[in-house]
Each structure stands twice: as C-alpha cells, then as structure tokens.
Design an enzyme around this catalytic site. Structure first.
Site, PDB file in Angstrom:
ATOM      1  N   GLU A  40      56.322  34.437  10.048  1.00  0.00           N
ATOM      2  CA  GLU A  40      56.021  33.042   9.723  1.00  0.00           C
ATOM      3  C   GLU A  40      55.164  32.924   8.462  1.00  0.00           C
ATOM      4  OE1 GLU A  40      55.468  30.436  13.151  1.00  0.00           O
ATOM      5  OE2 GLU A  40      55.819  32.153  14.438  1.00  0.00           O
ATOM      6  N   ASP A  73      59.685  23.320  18.232  1.00  0.00           N
ATOM      7  CA  ASP A  73      58.919  24.516  17.888  1.00  0.00           C
ATOM      8  C   ASP A  73      57.428  24.128  17.977  1.00  0.00           C
ATOM      9  OD1 ASP A  73      58.067  27.004  17.093  1.00  0.00           O
ATOM     10  OD2 ASP A  73      59.458  27.181  15.423  1.00  0.00           O
TER      11      ASP A  73
HETATM   12  C1  BGC Z   1      57.877  30.105  15.994  1.00  0.00           C
HETATM   13  C2  BGC Z   1      58.967  30.263  17.032  1.00  0.00           C
HETATM   14  C3  BGC Z   1      58.397  30.741  18.337  1.00  0.00           C
HETATM   15  C4  BGC Z   1      57.333  29.766  18.781  1.00  0.00           C
HETATM   16  C5  BGC Z   1      56.704  30.098  20.114  1.00  0.00           C
HETATM   17  C6  BGC Z   1      56.705  29.308  16.528  1.00  0.00           C
HETATM   18  O1  BGC Z   1      55.624  29.331  15.659  1.00  0.00           O
HETATM   19  O2  BGC Z   1      58.411  29.465  14.858  1.00  0.00           O
HETATM   20  O3  BGC Z   1      59.963  31.133  16.554  1.00  0.00           O
HETATM   21  O4  BGC Z   1      59.399  30.876  19.295  1.00  0.00           O
HETATM   22  O5  BGC Z   1      56.303  29.746  17.796  1.00  0.00           O
HETATM   23  O6  BGC Z   1      55.852  31.163  20.029  1.00  0.00           O
END
Ligand code: BGC
Length: 748
Positions: free
Chosen positions: A509, A297
C-alpha cells in the site's frame, strides 16, 4: 443406461440445490422479519479487532467488545490483534470470546470474521506461506494456484476464520505501483484464469465445508491503474478500456462463484469507486449479476468525506456509499457508520429496501458458511496445518515461479564444488523473501518470527556446504556503505562466481510508494563495483515490482527473478541455482528498461514506431524495448516448436478454431514448458493490440519427448469492445502465434 443415471443424479442434485436455496431464503426472510433496524445496520458494520483492545493491555477488553457487539450489534470483525499474529489456538480463544459476547444478544446472528490471507494464512503463526500472487502468476500453472488457495482455506478455517480478502484481481498499469506483487501481473487473460483458480481453491464449490472459506475479489475496479503509480491516487480509465481489460477478470471470478467483493479505494475519471452507483449497482450487481456481499476497503466511506471530498460530512458519505450499493462498511475503528446510517434510514433518505438487500446478502453468506452451526474451530481437526505435505506444495509453487531471465554461457547451474560469493542486501533476509502481508501488515517481523526458515544464503549454504560459500551483505537497501562494498569486492577475489541478491524492502500500500523505479542507489553502486571484477555474476532479483537494472545489467551473466517467493523460496531458489530443479517460471509483466518506457507487451503498434526506423543507437532510442518481455522465462533444457496447425483457415462468426502445436524437449534435462498462445487481429476499427495472450498450458517433457498441445479458440477471443461499449468482432485476418510458429486465418 449411463445417460439415465447421469440425468437422475443431475435431477437429484438440482432438487437438493434448490431445496437448500429455498431453506436459505426462508431463513433470511425469517431473520429479517425479526430484526430491528439497529440490528440490521449492525450486520452491515465491520470493525477491526484492535478496536476492542485497551492500549498497553494484552487481550481483548470485554467492555469494548460488548459495546461493539451488544450495543451496535456489529456483524463482522477483521484483522489481527494489534501488533501480532496469533497461532490457531489463540485464534480459537479470540473467536470464543467474540462468540460468547455475541451469544448474549437477543438475536445472536454469528459474527463473520474476515482476514487478509494473502499468500497462505499469512496472519496465523505456523501457517504455510506461498509465493505472493505475482509469483503464483509466473508459474503459469492454474493447478498450483488452486492448490495453494485450498491449503490457505484449510489453514484459515483451522484458525476459526471463514472469510479471506483474496484473490487480488487488480490489473496494474504502472510498474511502480506498490501492490503489483499482490496481483497476477499485467495481462487480463492470465489474471482471469488465475483468479478463477484461486476462487475455486478457496471455495471448493461449498463454502459450508470446514475446509473452505468465502473468497473476496478485490479491489473492484481499476485500483491498480493509478496514473502516478502511487497507491490510492486517481485513475483515468475510459469505460471502453475498463470493459475490455478489467471487467472480464471479475466476470470470470463471479462465474467461478466468488462470494464477496471489496471495492477499490481509488477514483476513476473523478468518481471514487465507493461513490459509484453505476459501477457497483448497475454494472457489478445488475449487469454481471453479482449476488454476493460488497464490502468497502479500509475506512473508505469516511475517506469519501475526508480524502476524496465528494461528501461534505460523514453522514453524506454513508448515504452516497450505501445508495451506490455498498453492503458492508469496513468502518473500521468507530461506530460512525452505524450512527449515521440509522439517522439516514429513520429520516427516509435511504430506503429500507436497500438495507434489506444488503443484510440479506450478508446473512446468505453467513448461512452458506455454516456459521449458524458454530464459529469456533478445533485446531485438532486440522492435522495437516503447517504439515510437511503443505510445505512441500509451497516449495513446489516457489520452484515453478522462479524465472530464469538470462543465462549467458550456461553460467548456471552452479557446481557444488566451486567457491562462490553470496552478497547483497536481500541475501540473508526472510523479510525480503516474503514481503508485506506476512504476520504483520508490512511484513517487517518475519526474520524474528520464522527463525527456522531458510534465507537464500542459508539455503545455498545447506546445498553447497558453508566452506564453499563466502558471504557479506555488500550493501544496505537504502543507506550508502562503502565499507561493505569494499568487503564484497575483497571477498569476490576468492570466489569463482558471484551471486548478487538485490531487491526491495518489505512494503504494501501507500508505505510502498516510490519516486524512482530504479533499484536503490546503494545496490547499483555494489553492482557496479562487482562487475568491474570481470567474474561471472548471477543476479538474483528478490522484489515485488520490476526495479530498473539498466545501469549495470549488460555486464551480468545470469539473471533470476524470484519475486517474493515466501518461506520456502530460499530453498527453491538454491535448488534451481544448483540444477536440482529446472526453472520454468515466466514473467507475468513487461520488465521495463527505462522509466519513460513502460509499454505493456500487448501494446499498440504506435507504441513501437521507432522500432521500424533507422536508429544508430537502438538500445536507447527504440520505443519498445523492454528489459525482458512478458512471458520471458528460460530453462536449463531447450524446447522446439513445430507443426502449428489450425483446423480452418476461414471461419464464420460462430465457429470455433482448433489449434495444435508440437513441442519437443531438445535438450538433455527434463523440463516444464508453458506454451503460450497469442492472437493478433491484424486490422480493426479500434487500433488493435500487437498481440494478446489467449491460452496457455504448462507441460512436462522428458529429453527428446514431443507433445502435441491443443487449444480451442472461440468467437469471444476474436472480439474487442468498440466505442458503443459492445463486444464485437470484425471481418479480417487474425494471426495465431505460439513460440516461433505462426499461422493466419480469416474471419468471413
Ligand atoms: C487494503 C485491503 C485489505 C484491507 C483489510 C486495506 O488497506 O487495501 O487490500 O484487504 O485493508 O486489511
């Protein structure tokens, strides 16, 4: 004759399949033999598009792009340009620019573009936006979920992008978590079936087709289970629990063919998942046999050093993660990964075999995606992009997701001739209907970007005519505003009913972390002021997670949960409110009543102890008394269950059990009903769950119609994970429950 033809066809397809595999393996071996170490490391590197922009200047900086592609040979790019989402034509230009830079390389291996297509191609302007995953779960309809992913794949490919960071297979254990709405809710079985459906829809069994994409299961594993409920904080999950409740979800998606997986940013029992060789290599790659690409991630290798503090340097972090089994690093804003990994391999601290394994997996996905035949799509070849047909599918999904939780005195459906007040901070907001991952990361610009889509208020006005709809915002989500409350109270006097739209701001998030699960104070104040008027109130919840409403809910007549239903959600909700669509969604989680009572529906018996004791004030003291239980969902018609039958009352350890039940529509309106089968193991050496969902099926019934629904349970359904981490079943009595019917059988 028929059998011979089938056999011949099967042999033919198997031969073609294995010939293709051989050709792919040959191509991978050939490429590997030609690649330098720097080129291999480049394949393992993913950079965010914004890195190739120059501050304050539009478009990509060719110097920066060339640095990434020609100096570091990066193999993958993600994300949107800074601050906006392109349309399909702009995406085509971006891909062409990247392709041109790449074609100057000695070995132009196509760049793999990945995107967060979270509820449709949500980073492409004009795309069809579906309800967020939590709403898709509430449909209890795997066909709708599959169709949604198919459309998302089509529109993502129309944007020249072949790889989506979806589905989300997290299993949230704390309702405060800011990403509940990205998941399919709290149940392992429901999430597994929905995850499978989404993978099938995205990949269609052939990711090389120009209408399909590679999916990415995320976030492996245990990410949704933080103890605090805040994002990216530690989880404590015993391995027995992880194996029984979290792992089967990934197992199902892998079986469905999922081509890639993203690792969780969290830690479990003190080990960041990105540092866990046990979870990534031993469990995921070896035990589950996952052959696809493992991507980190966002920045998560760097964070092993700067946040988790398990690595003293970034170099150490790279070593830990790559040795743990990571194939691709979403670095994503610099080339530290390339520099450190090169040094580690050159000094013999990471074996070449690990690099070759990672690069082979990435090349395989690129070959299967047909990227070597071109990475740029012609939007003209995608005539259905954003079409009425697709929008209608998104509307249907929203309509099947919206969940009627209460309908006292049949206050719903509304009559178009009655005067109503629409109020509340989410009533007139496309931002609220869509939530995060909508054109921008946090989804904050949706109102300006889709002026033609209808908010709840606009959809109601369209349905009932503006003269019958009074409106004032009534409250802000965060700020107190007495004047607005007074306005709403004054307007309510002229209305026969009040539609009170409450919910949440947009988030995902860490920015979505909260300190209280209660719905925000200004909204509670508005609700309390309105309930004093003694008029029927219809509460519309437009929220990503269940915010507590126990301060005022007992005075509310009807409650409708619409989750984050997407661009077509306002229209779908209005159709339900006015009875043109019969609601059929069901809650995919327990909606808590109080912040210290967060039991799941599949609780243990000891989580309900107070229920069986004398209690004067049961509402407040009972230990298991959610506001609404998992599976709750009313209809404007009524369904009756009868004739629950099992084909055996005694079973052996290899028997299947056939279950059937009759469901009758006893009301006056056609309706859809999700038939849920729960199983309870009455006694077991690991304390059993009170009940666990094992099957579901959504059916349509005309008034007076009866259908017999059949399910087959197998031995795996009777099993749990014991302390030796083995799936076992134990002799004894099991109870099958469907609706108000139940029957028992004995495992001999
Ligand atoms: C998130 C993911 C996402 C990734 C790419 C991360 O901050 O946790 O779910 O796919 O960013 O954008």
């Amino acid at each position: 004759m028929k059998r011979t033809i089938t056999l011949l066809l099967l042999t033919f397809y198997c031969t073609i399949g294995s010939a293709q595999n051989n050709a792919t393996d040959k191509k991978i071996a050939e490429l590997l033999s030609k690649m330098t170490l720097e080129e291999k490391i480049g394949q393992m590197t993913q950079i965010t598009l914004g890195t190739f922009e120059e501050k304050g200047k539009p478009g990509l900086s060719l110097a920066k792009l060339n640095e990434g592609i020609q100096k570091y040979y990066i193999g993958s790019v993600l994300n949107t340009p800074n601050r906006y989402s392109p349309d399909t034509k702009e995406w085509r230009q971006i891909m062409t620019t990247i392709h041109n830079a790449n074609s100057k390389n000695r070995l132009p291996i196509p760049v793999l573009y990945g995107i967060d297509a979270i509820h449709g191609a949500s980073y492409t302007m004009g795309a069809t936006l579906f309800p967020q995953q939590i709403g898709m779960a509430a449909t209890f309809n795997t066909e709708i979920v599959k169709k949604g992913a198919e459309i998302s794949a089509y529109e993502t490919r129309a944007s020249s992008i072949p790889w989506v960071f979806s589905p989300d297979l997290d299993l949230p254990r704390n309702p405060a978590w800011s990403r509940i709405w990205e998941s399919f809710g709290e149940d392992t079985y429901l999430t597994s079936r929905m995850g499978e459906a989404m993978v099938n829809g995205f990949e269609g069994g052939n990711i090389g087709s120009k209408y399909h994409v590679a999916s990415c299961m995320k976030h492996f594993i245990g990410y949704g289970s933080t103890t605090t409920g805040k994002d990216r904080t530690p989880s404590i999950i015993p391995e027995r629990v992880l194996r029984q409740f979290d792992l089967p979800i990934y197992e199902a998606a892998i079986k469905a063919g999922a081509k890639s997986v993203m690792i969780s940013s969290g830690e479990i029992n003190g080990t960041p998942v990105h540092a866990s060789k046990y979870l990534i290599t031993d469990v995921l790659k070896k035990e589950l046999g996952f052959k696809g690409v493992v991507v980190t991630d966002w920045k998560d290798i760097i964070y092993l050093h700067t946040r988790h503090k398990v690595a003293e340097t970034n170099r150490e972090a790279v070593k830990i993660a790559v040795l743990a089994g990571v194939d691709m690093s979403m670095v994503p804003e610099d080339y530290s990964f390339c520099i450190d990994l090169l040094d580690l391999v050159n000094k013999g601290e990471i074996p070449m075999s690990r690099i070759d394994d990672a690069v082979s997996r990435i090349l395989k996905m690129k070959i299967e995606l047909n990227l070597f035949e071109g990475t740029v799509a012609d939007p003209k070849q995608y005539p259905k992009f954003g079409s009425a047909e697709f929008i209608n599918e998104a509307y249907n999904a929203a309509a099947e997701s919206i969940t009627l939780l209460r309908n006292k005195n049949a206050v719903l459906p509304l009559n178009k001739n009655e005067k109503i007040l629409v109020t509340g901070p989410t009533a007139n907001s496309m931002v609220a209907l869509n939530g995060g991952w909508t054109y921008t990361w946090q989804g904050d610009k949706t109102d300006e970007l889709v002026p033609d889509k209808l908010t709840i208020l606009e959809a109601i006005q369209q349905k009932a005519g503006t003269s019958n709809v009074l409106y004032t915002k009534g409250a802000d989500l965060a700020l107190e505003n007495e004047d607005e409350i007074n306005k709403a109270v004054a307007l309510a006097k002229d209305a026969s009913k009040i539609i009170l739209c409450l919910g949440e701001k947009n988030y995902t998030e860490t920015p979505g972390d909260i300190t209280s699960l209660y719905i925000t104070a200004p909204q509670i104040k508005l609700a309390l002021a309105l309930v004093k008027l003694n008029k029927p109130i219809i509460l519309v919840l437009n929220e990503g997670r269940p915010r507590l409403i126990s301060d005022f809910e007992d005075k509310i007549d009807a409650i409708v949960q619409c989750y984050l239903p997407g661009n077509e959600g306002g229209r779908a909700l209005a159709a339900i409110l006015y009875g043109e669509v019969n609601p059929s969604g069901r809650l995919p989680y327990n909606y808590p009543r109080f912040p210290n009572s967060l039991e799941k529906y599949n609780r243990k018996y000891t989580e309900s102890l107070a229920d069986s004791e004398q209690n004067d004030d049961a509402k407040y003291q009972r230990s298991y008394n959610p506001q609404f239980e998992f599976g709750t969902g009313l209809s404007y018609t009524t369904f009756e269950y009868s004739n629950l039958k099992l084909d055996k009352t005694e079973v052996n350890s290899n028997d299947e059990i056939k279950v059937s039940v009759d469901v009758t529509n006893t009301g006056r309106m056609a309706g859809k009903e999700s038939v849920l089968l729960y199983l309870s193991d009455l006694y077991a050496s690991i304390t059993p769950e009170v009940k666990a969902l094992k099957r579901f099926e959504k059916i349509v019934l005309a008034p007076n119609e009866t259908k017999t629904v059949q399910f087959t349970l197998n031995q795996k359904d009777l099993q749990f994970v014991n302390n030796d981490l083995k799936w076992i079943s134990e002799k004894g009595t099991f109870k099958v429950q469907i609706g108000n019917q139940n029957k028992q059988f004995v495992l001999k």
